[in-house]
Write a protein that holds these residues in place. Structure first.
Motif, PDB file in Angstrom:
ATOM      1  N   GLY A 205      -8.415  -2.366   6.505  1.00 24.06           N
ATOM      2  CA  GLY A 205      -7.008  -2.327   6.101  1.00 24.06           C
ATOM      3  C   GLY A 205      -6.869  -2.085   4.606  1.00 24.06           C
ATOM      4  O   GLY A 205      -7.119  -0.993   4.114  1.00 24.06           O
ATOM      5  N   ILE A 206      -6.473  -3.136   3.893  1.00 24.60           N
ATOM      6  CA  ILE A 206      -6.239  -2.993   2.449  1.00 24.60           C
ATOM      7  C   ILE A 206      -7.486  -2.467   1.715  1.00 24.60           C
ATOM      8  O   ILE A 206      -7.373  -1.579   0.880  1.00 24.60           O
TER       9      ILE A 206
ATOM     10  N   MET B 155       0.837  -1.197   0.000  1.00 21.91           N
ATOM     11  CA  MET B 155       0.000   0.000   0.000  1.00 21.91           C
ATOM     12  C   MET B 155       0.870   1.244   0.000  1.00 21.91           C
ATOM     13  O   MET B 155       1.026   1.915   1.018  1.00 21.91           O
TER      14      MET B 155
ATOM     15  N   LEU C 284      -9.789 -10.268  -0.481  1.00 19.73           N
ATOM     16  CA  LEU C 284      -9.049 -11.521  -0.633  1.00 19.73           C
ATOM     17  C   LEU C 284      -7.851 -11.626   0.308  1.00 19.73           C
ATOM     18  O   LEU C 284      -7.130 -12.613   0.288  1.00 19.73           O
ATOM     19  N   GLN C 285      -7.653 -10.622   1.139  1.00 15.84           N
ATOM     20  CA  GLN C 285      -6.616 -10.709   2.171  1.00 15.84           C
ATOM     21  C   GLN C 285      -6.917 -11.853   3.134  1.00 15.84           C
ATOM     22  O   GLN C 285      -6.029 -12.351   3.805  1.00 15.84           O
ATOM     23  N   ASN C 286      -8.181 -12.209   3.216  1.00 23.88           N
ATOM     24  CA  ASN C 286      -8.578 -13.261   4.140  1.00 23.88           C
ATOM     25  C   ASN C 286      -9.713 -14.021   3.467  1.00 23.88           C
ATOM     26  O   ASN C 286     -10.877 -13.631   3.552  1.00 23.88           O
ATOM     27  N   TRP C 287      -9.372 -15.097   2.809  1.00 22.43           N
ATOM     28  CA  TRP C 287     -10.318 -15.686   1.855  1.00 22.43           C
ATOM     29  C   TRP C 287      -9.854 -17.095   1.579  1.00 22.43           C
ATOM     30  O   TRP C 287      -8.699 -17.434   1.789  1.00 22.43           O
TER      31      TRP C 287
ATOM     32  N   VAL D 206       0.280  -8.176  -0.066  1.00 22.82           N
ATOM     33  CA  VAL D 206       0.078  -7.983   1.366  1.00 22.82           C
ATOM     34  C   VAL D 206       0.171  -9.300   2.123  1.00 22.82           C
ATOM     35  O   VAL D 206       0.428  -9.303   3.323  1.00 22.82           O
TER      36      VAL D 206
ATOM     37  N   HIS E 187      -7.969  -6.895  -3.870  1.00 22.01           N
ATOM     38  CA  HIS E 187      -6.938  -7.887  -4.169  1.00 22.01           C
ATOM     39  C   HIS E 187      -5.736  -7.754  -3.241  1.00 22.01           C
ATOM     40  O   HIS E 187      -5.643  -6.791  -2.478  1.00 22.01           O
ATOM     41  N   VAL E 188      -4.790  -8.683  -3.375  1.00 19.05           N
ATOM     42  CA  VAL E 188      -3.640  -8.645  -2.481  1.00 19.05           C
ATOM     43  C   VAL E 188      -2.335  -8.270  -3.169  1.00 19.05           C
ATOM     44  O   VAL E 188      -1.407  -7.814  -2.503  1.00 19.05           O
TER      45      VAL E 188
ATOM     46  N   PHE F  35     -15.086 -14.169   5.415  1.00 24.04           N
ATOM     47  CA  PHE F  35     -14.420 -13.079   6.157  1.00 24.04           C
ATOM     48  C   PHE F  35     -15.451 -11.957   6.240  1.00 24.04           C
ATOM     49  O   PHE F  35     -15.467 -11.050   5.429  1.00 24.04           O
TER      50      PHE F  35
END
Lengths: 76, 426, 349
Positions: free
Chosen positions: B313-314, A18, B204-207, A36, B279-280, B242
């Motif tokens: 966050g993201i 980021m 998708l950070q937590n998926w 990330v 997305h990540v 999530f």
């Protein structure tokens, strides 16, 4: 965090995805990461490719620390 | 695309020998629900261990709630419910449907998770939740095979809940509805500002790749696309696992879509929904944000856009970049954002900021603590998993007064904008 | 109103508003006058018998800032009137006078535990520093605003004395404390967002519900010129020792932990893990060098390119709360400086 260290005179290479967040929070030496979920790696690569990727990211970071800058700068 | 939803409000709920809906009064026969689930093969993988009826204004607490689900059914020959997930794929958003209003299904999980929520039916928790006044059916189910992954477990849990909802809605649909809602975008009036809705579906950070979110798709590698708002109202989207500050009920009853429809043809011209994920990787994020803005501005031709997100966050950073991209091409924006408690000051609200984000609406401080009074009856387990991060923290007794974060009460923090809880500067 | 006994108030003024004189009298030491003076008279008149100024305490602007004992003398003078409430100023945009008003208000609040109020213009630097602790009325920039400010201060002080909730227009006259809480509004967020969007489209006034923080750019630290230098590793990705012995929280943390890596060649899942609620940790758990590249750094250290600080600093929360990050950023910075660390690599999820 980067803000406080940089203003204390310690150059910080900030490895992150980021970039906009880091910039807005006072990051100056920005090193884009892969994701990330794995800033200094990539599980989709083979082990040796991943190691090389990590070397490259670290070398960008070291270059950032050793480069004189006037404003937030991206090193990649 | 025209969608007609018949609403059947629930004002009383009880078990009975037969299934019956009449004038707000819903009587359910437990055995017939179980045999219906069995005959639709929903019980092949899970065993329903308990079904409970939950009434508003009673001293009741449902704990370990994994998802809040609507009672909703599409009606007619050959239609698929929750297409691509519960029944075969087809495009949703057109035709006749029925739903129970003032009612929702609480799918509770027997597996510990820091994302499980509580639902109180009396006291502060009931007052501040949009579901406080709802009647509920609370579902408890266990995997037949204890090795089942969480993803599989959650999927079956949601399917059973949604299946019960279709059953009850079809039952109600045998009588005349109290109210019928029409949703169509046809006849775009000229001269009104065009409004697009940018709806982030998943972070998708937590998926997990086994999830089913849009028409059963896991959204891996998703590029932004355009949906008709009716598709979302009619069951194209299931909440991801999530699920901080979201649930499946509020996707089907999406409050932004409902509000844009209210103003459509009068004050605005609602032109459609851009759906995307957070997305990540950097490349994916840039591509997704750029394409989202372009779809809204140049494909839908929007003058205005309203943005909602999921996760934190993201996704907060993504929303900021989306706002910047849209405002740069002259699309004016507002976005609904939750806030973090941080150090308690007004300076410390979000993970990411942008000067372009000058019109944000608050969905509340997600981690502000609230004290909930004890409740006599507890459904959904014997203890509340520790919600703090201290590994030595003990589970809380669910009968007694508890302290939770706002986002841990069903519906109180709703990132789609269904809650009236908001940050206030003091 | 005549049947109600007025509240006893003490008023603080500088030498100018007390009618003593201008800069020439700025060194005047604290003294008291029984009853009201100047602006205090206006306060009494407009309060319609609700407030009575028992005494006025006066101090010169320079005396106050130059004598650390001034505040103690002033408090003693205030105490002598046994007041039920205290009002200072308003000081508008006056620098020293404004500082005196907020400091005395704080001291009175702390030691006498009675309601206090002062008034300052928005541009006064003391506003940001004291808004959290004191009710400060929003005033104009000069004494011309006295006729508006002083009656408002009196009205608000009276309500504070009676424990009556301020009306929303009165709340808006006081600077917000800069804190936040959850409130229940009339309409849900979706309805407010659509309404705000239409207002913005029409070019009318709207107000964001989440203000952007003030942000100052940081002057970049000078680059490292030495060939070999001491480097420290920091992460906000929630790296912890296996089993979380330090009980680190998993998000937007207010704490950091230190992991000694002096004897390690790299990070391994046997020694460390991750506690962070915001992201899917599995890739980092499988190989923690994906979060902190210790393996590479160690090879560079062996080659003599760098000297590595033996401790990794770790916290949870990508771009965590600004104030928290700032406070432990400062903490870490001073520790690193002491340890002779010259540069940092910070990794974020």
């Amino acid at each position: 965090m980067a803000r406080e260290l940089e203003s204390a005179g310690i150059p910080v290479a900030h490895i992150c995805t980021m970039i906009n967040v880091s910039k807005s929070m006072g990051g100056n030496r920005l090193v884009p990461s892969r994701s990330v979920l794995h800033p200094t790696g990539d599980p989709d690569l083979t082990l040796s490719e991943e190691f090389k990727l990590r070397q490259k990211i670290v070398s960008n970071a070291l270059q950032a620390i050793q480069t004189e800058i006037k404003e937030p700068t991206v090193f990649e | 695309m025209q969608l007609q939803i018949a609403e059947y409000p629930v004002s009383s709920l009880e078990w009975g020998d037969e299934n019956k809906y009449n004038d707000g009064k819903l009587i359910i026969n437990k055995d017939s629900i179980l045999s219906y689930l069995k005959s639709s093969n929903e019980l092949d993988e899970l065993i329903v261990t308990d079904l409970d009826l939950i009434l508003p204004e009673t001293s009741t607490r449902v704990i370990n709630v994994f998802d809040v689900l609507p009672a909703y059914a599409r009606l007619g020959e050959g239609v698929s419910n929750f297409p691509g997930f519960l029944e075969p794929f087809q495009i949703a958003g057109h035709g006749n449907s029925a739903t129970l209003s003032n009612f929702s299904i609480l799918a509770t999980s027997s597996r510990p998770s820091r994302y499980n929520k509580v639902m109180d039916k009396s006291g502060l928790g009931a007052e501040i939740s949009p579901y406080g006044g709802h009647f509920h059916l609370a579902l408890q189910a266990e995997p037949r095979n204890s090795d089942m992954s969480n993803t599989e477990y959650y999927k079956h849990l949601k399917k059973i809940g949604l299946r019960i909802g279709t059953y009850l809605s079809k039952l109600a649909a045998e009588v005349r509805p109290a109210n019928t809602l029409f949703y169509t975008l046809e006849a775009h009036p000229s001269g009104l500002p065009k409004v697009a809705y940018v709806c982030m579906l998943a972070a998708l950070q937590n998926w997990d790749k086994g999830e089913s979110i849009l028409y059963g798709d896991n959204l891996s590698g998703m590029l932004p696309t355009v949906l008709h708002p009716n598709e979302i109202l009619d069951g194209a989207v299931i909440a991801p696992n999530f699920n901080l500050g979201i649930d499946t009920y509020s996707f089907l009853n999406n409050p932004v879509i409902q509000e844009l429809y209210k103003k459509h043809g009068k004050e605005i011209d609602f032109v459609g929904v851009v759906v995307c994920v957070s997305h990540v990787t950097r490349n994916q994020r840039e591509r997704s944000i750029g394409m989202t803005a372009n779809l809204a501005a140049n494909v839908l031709g929007a003058d205005l856009a309203i943005i909602t997100k999921v996760g934190g966050g993201i996704p907060e950073s993504d929303v900021m970049l989306t706002i910047e991209s849209l405002e740069r091409i002259k699309v004016k924006t507002t976005a609904i954002m939750w806030a973090h408690l941080g150090n308690g000051t007004i300076q410390d609200i979000l993970t990411a900021y942008s000067p372009a984000a000058n019109a944000l609406v608050s969905a509340g401080i997600n981690d502000a603590l609230v004290n909930l009074p004890g409740q006599e009856k507890v459904i959904g387990g014997n203890e509340i998993e520790p919600l703090s991060d201290d590994p030595k923290a003990k589970p809380q007794n669910p009968h007694s007064a508890i302290q939770v974060r706002c986002r841990e009460i069903c519906g109180v923090i709703n990132q789609l904008g269904a809650s009236r809880v908001a940050l206030e500067e003091i | 109103m005549s049947d109600i006994k007025p509240f006893r108030v003490v008023h603080y003024l500088n030498q100018f508003y007390a009618g003593k004189g201008g800069e020439a009298f700025a060194n005047t030491s604290p003294y008291k006058i029984d009853g009201s003076v100047g602006p205090g008279r206006l306060l009494e008149q407009t309060s319609k018998g609700k407030l009575k100024i028992a005494g006025t305490v006066v101090c010169g602007d320079n005396y106050f800032v130059e004598n650390s004992s001034a505040i103690k003398q002033i408090i003693e003078l205030i105490k002598s009137y046994q007041p039920e409430a205290f009002i200072a100023g308003p000081a508008f945009l006056a620098g020293r006078y404004g500082e005196a008003c907020v400091e005395i208000c704080c001291a009175v609040k702390e030691r006498l535990d009675i309601p206090v109020i002062t008034g300052l213009a928005p541009e006064h630097p003391a506003v940001d520093r004291y808004r959290k602790d004191l009710p400060i009325l929003r005033t104009g920039t000069t004494g011309a605003d006295m006729k508006n400010s002083i009656p408002r201060m009196g009205e608000i002080l009276f309500k504070l004395l009676q424990g009556i909730k301020l009306s929303s227009s009165e709340q808006n006259l006081i600077y917000k404390r800069g804190l936040k809480k959850n409130a229940i509004l009339e309409k849900n967020a979706a309805r407010r967002a659509v309404a705000m969007l239409i207002t913005k489209h029409r070019g009318e006034n709207w107000q964001s519900e989440l203000p952007m923080p003030k942000n100052d750019l940081v002057t970049p630290a000078p680059a490292i010129k030495e060939k070999s230098f001491t480097l420290a590793l920091i992460t906000d990705g929630g790296l912890i020792l296996k089993g979380n012995p330090e009980r680190m929280p998993s998000g937007r943390s207010d704490r950091y932990c230190k992991i000694n890596i002096d004897s390690w060649e790299k990070l391994t899942p046997e020694k460390v893990e991750v506690n962070h609620f915001g992201y899917d940790n599995r890739y980092v758990l499988a190989d923690p060098n994906r979060l902190v590249p210790l393996d590479i750094i160690k090879t560079l250290e062996k080659r003599g390119d760098i000297r590595l600080h033996p401790v990794i600093y770790s916290t949870a929360g990508a771009a965590t709360a600004i104030e928290n990050a700032a406070s432990f950023g400062r903490g870490i910075a001073s520790e690193l400086k002491k340890a002779g660390v010259q540069a940092v690599i910070l990794t974020s999820t």
